[in-house]
Structure formats: structure tokens, C-alpha cells
Design a protein around this motif. Structure first.
Motif, PDB file in Angstrom:
ATOM      1  N   SER A 164       0.850  -1.189   0.000  1.00  6.75           N
ATOM      2  CA  SER A 164       0.000   0.000   0.000  1.00  6.75           C
ATOM      3  C   SER A 164       0.886   1.239   0.000  1.00  6.75           C
ATOM      4  CB  SER A 164      -0.932   0.009   1.220  1.00  6.75           C
ATOM      5  OG  SER A 164      -0.217   0.334   2.397  1.00  6.75           O
ATOM      6  N   GLY A 165       0.260   2.404  -0.039  1.00  7.29           N
ATOM      7  CA  GLY A 165       1.010   3.647  -0.027  1.00  7.29           C
ATOM      8  C   GLY A 165       1.935   3.732   1.172  1.00  7.29           C
ATOM      9  N   ILE A 228      -2.248  -4.967  -4.291  1.00  2.53           N
ATOM     10  CA  ILE A 228      -1.737  -3.599  -4.175  1.00  2.53           C
ATOM     11  C   ILE A 228      -2.886  -2.618  -3.985  1.00  2.53           C
ATOM     12  CG2 ILE A 228      -0.399  -1.806  -5.335  1.00  2.53           C
ATOM     13  CD1 ILE A 228       0.966  -4.069  -6.942  1.00  2.53           C
ATOM     14  N   SER A 230      -3.697   1.036  -4.107  1.00  2.00           N
ATOM     15  CA  SER A 230      -3.056   2.203  -4.725  1.00  2.00           C
ATOM     16  C   SER A 230      -3.495   3.515  -4.093  1.00  2.00           C
ATOM     17  CB  SER A 230      -3.384   2.234  -6.225  1.00  2.00           C
ATOM     18  OG  SER A 230      -2.944   3.440  -6.807  1.00  2.00           O
ATOM     19  N   ASP A 231      -2.522   4.423  -3.933  1.00  2.00           N
ATOM     20  CA  ASP A 231      -2.834   5.801  -3.549  1.00  2.00           C
ATOM     21  C   ASP A 231      -2.279   6.771  -4.585  1.00  2.00           C
ATOM     22  OD1 ASP A 231      -0.147   5.526  -3.066  1.00  2.00           O
ATOM     23  OD2 ASP A 231      -0.157   6.588  -1.149  1.00  2.00           O
ATOM     24  N   ASP A 235      -2.958   4.493 -10.935  1.00  2.00           N
ATOM     25  CA  ASP A 235      -2.501   3.175 -10.465  1.00  2.00           C
ATOM     26  C   ASP A 235      -1.279   2.637 -11.215  1.00  2.00           C
ATOM     27  OD1 ASP A 235      -4.735   3.399  -8.866  1.00  2.00           O
ATOM     28  OD2 ASP A 235      -5.985   2.193 -10.200  1.00  2.00           O
ATOM     29  N   LEU A 237       1.667   0.678 -11.359  1.00  5.40           N
ATOM     30  CA  LEU A 237       2.188  -0.309 -10.416  1.00  5.40           C
ATOM     31  C   LEU A 237       3.682  -0.179 -10.170  1.00  5.40           C
ATOM     32  CD1 LEU A 237       0.165  -3.486 -11.465  1.00  5.40           C
ATOM     33  CD2 LEU A 237      -0.395  -1.736  -9.774  1.00  5.40           C
ATOM     34  N   ILE A 240       4.003   2.588  -7.238  1.00  6.06           N
ATOM     35  CA  ILE A 240       3.500   2.312  -5.891  1.00  6.06           C
ATOM     36  C   ILE A 240       4.549   1.497  -5.135  1.00  6.06           C
ATOM     37  CG2 ILE A 240       1.633   1.316  -4.537  1.00  6.06           C
ATOM     38  CD1 ILE A 240      -0.091   1.547  -7.124  1.00  6.06           C
TER      39      ILE A 240
END
Length: 286
Positions: A164-165, A228, A230-231, A235, A237, A240
């Protein structure tokens, strides 16, 4: 008399308008609450992993569970993700390590978020670090533990990676002999010189053993599944957490070009120069 009649006619209108406002406020709050609930870390994992007897289905792909699942994770939302994942897979989980922000477990307890915490008998080890969202020695220790776990897997194993973020700061693993401080100094100078996020990631991945697909390389020949959260808008990948499970082509020439553009080549530590001058090892374990 006319003025009094006008007043009496206005009052019902104000009452209706007030009810409508309250109704709109209530609806807006309901929409907000639903949106927040939809992206809760445990909720998104529950929606992404379907358990059927001795297998799990993720994004239409079926994976057999034979007490062969290992779990690693890093990011601000990973604690809740890991708790839900363990509830779903049960005793098929052999071992896990997650790297989460400093103090997050205590914060969850204080706010009554016990459902986002791991059970006392959990097989997942929680390691807190990256105070103030900056890579530190604690986060580096967690990254080494994650790297070690991934490196020991075989073709019979499954590795579930939760991201995650904030994951980039929680997974610092500079390529030896680069120290964490040296890597931080280089990226800070780049940022201070006005480098873009793409340029920063280009350099950061080249100096990291786990970013830019490095974690997936470490886990080979095990099957790697990444969930995942996403923030990042769009998105991407590879951005991130700097894409630890995403294949990245790292070319020293490109990295040197970025450093030259911002006039940092002459001030690089000897360890960084050493790593960048090595032959390209793309596609091999780092």
C-alpha cells in the motif's frame, strides 16, 4: 395584515428547506461513510480473495493451498490487509513479515480498530519503522527480514505480497556496499534539484535490491501474488512502493544520465559509483 400573512407563508417553506438540507447532509455523510468503508484495508482484501476449500481465487486465478503460503507486506494500510488475509487462508499460512509505520498498532488500539490488528497467535511478525515516513534502521531491518523470507522459498511455495502507499519508505534495502544514509543523501539531492518522481524512482530502483521487481526476483521460483492498494492516480504499479513485484528494466546509462542532468555525478559516494558501474544484472536475483 399582508406582512403577517407573508410571514406565515414563509415558515412552512423554511421548514421544508431545512428538512431538505438535513436530508442532503445525511445523504452526503452516508456516501462518504460508504466510500471510506469500501477502501478499508480489510474490506478490499476480503473482496479480492475468495476461499474455496483448499484453494484461493484471486482475480480469476486459482492457487492451491497446501500449507505453503508465505506472506510479506509493507505500507500504511498493510496491517489490516494482513489481518484479513490471515483470517481467510487460516493455517495454510506458514510464516509472514510485514513492515508498517511506527506506532500504528497502538494507534489502532486507541481508536477501537481491533479488527485491523493481528491475533496474539498470529504467524505474521509485525515490524514497525519509517518514523515520520522516512526510511530508517528499523525499516531496513524489516526489509532484510522480508528479503530473507522470500529468498528461502521454493517452487512449491506461494508468496502473497501486500502493498500500500508508504511502502517505499518501509522497504529500504540498498545494494551493498551502499548504506541507507548514502542512498537517502543521493535521492534528497535529486529531489532538491527538481528531479521528477519518475527520475527519482529510476535512481532509487537502481540502488535498491528489492524495488523495481527485486522482491519478485528474490522469491523465484515461488509463485508471487501481489495485492496492491493504490494511492497514486492512474494506479501505475511501478510507482506504488517503487514496484517491488513489477519487472523494471534498470539501465546504468539511464541512471547516470539523470544524475548528470542535475550535476550530481561528481558528488556521488564511492559505493554508489561502484554499484552503477557494475554490469547489468537484469533478470537475475539481486
Amino acid at each position: 395584515m399582508a406582512r403577517v400573512l407573508s410571514l406565515f407563508r414563509l415558515q412552512p417553506f423554511l421548514a421544508v428547506a431545512s428538512k431538505r438540507k438535513l436530508s442532503m447532509d445525511s445523504r452526503a455523510r452516508g456516501v462518504f461513510a460508504a466510500a471510506v468503508e469500501a477502501v478499508q484495508s480489510d474490506t478490499v482484501v476480503r473482496q479480492s480473495i475468495e476461499r474455496k476449500e483448499d484453494c484461493v481465487i484471486i482475480d480469476g486465478h486459482k492457487f492451491t493451498l497446501k500449507h505453503n503460503l508465505h506472506l510479506v507486506g509493507f505500507g500504511k494500510a498493510v496491517l489490516g490487509m494482513a489481518a484479513e488475509a490471515e483470517r481467510i487462508v487460516g493455517d495454510h499460512l506458514v510464516k509472514g513479515i510485514i513492515s508498517v509505520p511506527h506506532g500504528i498498532q497502538q494507534t489502532m488500539k486507541q481508536h477501537g480498530k481491533d479488527h485491523l490488528l493481528l491475533k496474539e497467535n498470529s504467524r505474521i511478525k509485525v515490524m514497525e519503522g519509517a518514523k515520520h515516513n522516512l526510511p530508517d534502521a528499523d525499516a531496513e531491518k524489516a526489509a532484510e527480514g522480508i528479503k530473507q523470507l522470500a529468498s528461502e522459498l521454493t517452487e512449491k511455495d506461494l508468496l502473497l505480497v501486500l502493498i500500500s502507499g508508504g511502502g517505499s519508505a518501509l522497504l529500504p534495502a540498498p545494494i551493498p556496499p551502499i548504506s541507507l544514509q548514502e542512498k537517502l543523501d543521493v535521492t534528497r539531492k535529486l529531489a532538491g534539484a527538481g528531479a521528477t518522481i519518475q527520475e527519482l524512482n529510476t535512481v532509487r530502483r537502481a540502488l535498491s535490491s528489492l524495488k523495481g521487481g527485486g522482491l519478485a526476483h528474490c522469491a523465484h521460483p515461488a509463485q508471487v501474488i501481489a495485492l496492491i492498494l493504490s494511492d497514486v492516480i492512474g494506479d501505475p504499479l511501478d510507482l506504488i512502493a517503487s514496484g517491488p513485484t513489477v519487472q523494471s528494466d534498470i539501465w546504468p546509462e539511464e541512471v547516470l544520465s539523470v544524475l548528470e542532468r542535475y550535476k550530481l555525478l561528481n558528488s556521488l559516494p564511492a559505493s554508489v559509483k561502484d554499484v552503477l558501474e557494475r554490469p547489468n544484472t537484469q533478470g537475475t536475483k539481486r
